[in-house]
Design an enzyme around this catalytic site. Sequence first.
Site, PDB file in Angstrom:
ATOM      1  N   HIS A  15      10.857   9.578  -2.017  1.00 38.30           N
ATOM      2  CA  HIS A  15      11.401  10.836  -2.562  1.00 38.30           C
ATOM      3  C   HIS A  15      12.044  10.584  -3.929  1.00 38.30           C
ATOM      4  CE1 HIS A  15      13.863  14.707  -1.890  1.00 38.30           C
ATOM      5  NE2 HIS A  15      14.442  14.143  -2.934  1.00 38.30           N
ATOM      6  N   GLU A  16      12.815   9.483  -4.026  1.00 34.74           N
ATOM      7  CA  GLU A  16      13.525   9.197  -5.285  1.00 34.74           C
ATOM      8  C   GLU A  16      12.567   8.738  -6.388  1.00 34.74           C
ATOM      9  OE1 GLU A  16      16.328  10.361  -5.316  1.00 34.74           O
ATOM     10  OE2 GLU A  16      16.918  10.281  -3.221  1.00 34.74           O
ATOM     11  N   HIS A  64      11.156  11.611  -8.028  1.00 35.63           N
ATOM     12  CA  HIS A  64      12.061  12.185  -9.050  1.00 35.63           C
ATOM     13  C   HIS A  64      11.849  11.514 -10.406  1.00 35.63           C
ATOM     14  CE1 HIS A  64      14.634  15.071  -7.076  1.00 35.63           C
ATOM     15  NE2 HIS A  64      15.028  14.235  -6.142  1.00 35.63           N
ATOM     16  N   GLY A  98      20.764   9.747  -1.320  1.00 36.90           N
ATOM     17  CA  GLY A  98      19.997   9.146  -2.403  1.00 36.90           C
ATOM     18  C   GLY A  98      20.141   9.983  -3.660  1.00 36.90           C
ATOM     19  N   CYS A 122      17.272  17.928  -0.775  1.00 36.67           N
ATOM     20  CA  CYS A 122      17.452  17.311  -2.085  1.00 36.67           C
ATOM     21  C   CYS A 122      18.692  17.902  -2.740  1.00 36.67           C
ATOM     22  CB  CYS A 122      16.214  17.608  -2.933  1.00 36.67           C
ATOM     23  SG  CYS A 122      16.288  16.903  -4.587  1.00 36.67           S
ATOM     24  N   LEU A 123      19.500  17.052  -3.369  1.00 35.57           N
ATOM     25  CA  LEU A 123      20.694  17.559  -4.050  1.00 35.57           C
ATOM     26  C   LEU A 123      20.323  18.503  -5.191  1.00 35.57           C
ATOM     27  CD1 LEU A 123      22.858  14.304  -4.156  1.00 35.57           C
ATOM     28  CD2 LEU A 123      23.072  16.238  -2.582  1.00 35.57           C
ATOM     29  N   GLN A 166      17.943  13.195 -11.811  1.00 35.84           N
ATOM     30  CA  GLN A 166      18.710  14.330 -11.288  1.00 35.84           C
ATOM     31  C   GLN A 166      20.033  14.545 -12.011  1.00 35.84           C
ATOM     32  OE1 GLN A 166      18.188  12.794  -7.040  1.00 35.84           O
ATOM     33  NE2 GLN A 166      18.408  14.982  -6.707  1.00 35.84           N
TER      34      GLN A 166
HETATM   35 NI    NI Z   1      15.954  14.715  -4.332  1.00 33.32          NI
END
Ligand code: NI
Length: 182
Positions: free
Chosen positions: A134-135, A138, A46, A92-93, A51
């Site tokens: 989660h997204e 963000h 995702g 998370c990236l 991000q």
């Molecule tokens: Ni993330």
Amino acid sequence: MDKLKVLHFPDPRLRKIAQPVENVDQDIKDIIEKMFFTMYEEKGIGLAATQVNIHKRIIVIDVSENKDEKIFLINPEILSLSEDKDSMEEGCLSVPGFFETVERPKKIRVSSLGLDGETKEFEASGLLSTCIQHEIDHLNGKLFVDHISALKRNRIEKKIVKLKKEGSLASRKDTPNYKSAV
Ligand code: NI
């Protein structure tokens, strides 16, 4: 296609609140394509526009094993949350190589805009539900590390700052189980 640069915690740009998309035009379609490309390149499941320093309410997701089920959400809204909770190990990236257990509502009902500009509603559970929550966090300037203790969060922050200084943060992305990096 060039990969978009993923911001890393504690970059303050990850705290910006993303703005709603007003028109689903070619620019938005291009952003979605670049986000999918970046997400697959980074071995994520995702990615939120925040991000990659694009502060629009856009999310891309693919939780399938074969990486062939693209899901994108434009202006996503959570309409309802179940009382039942699920605990999953999240990564998370933007917090590469760190995983912590986060508890969230198990099932959600979500609305989102399609490429035709029409609002669609659907239900999600399991990994997809966790990933969407989660997204959306963000897009609201929130990270999964905000769901854990300040002690753990500060420890992760210090480690990331140190790894970044050493230039070894990027290499961590190849090691962990990428299944939950979102
Ligand atoms: Ni993330």
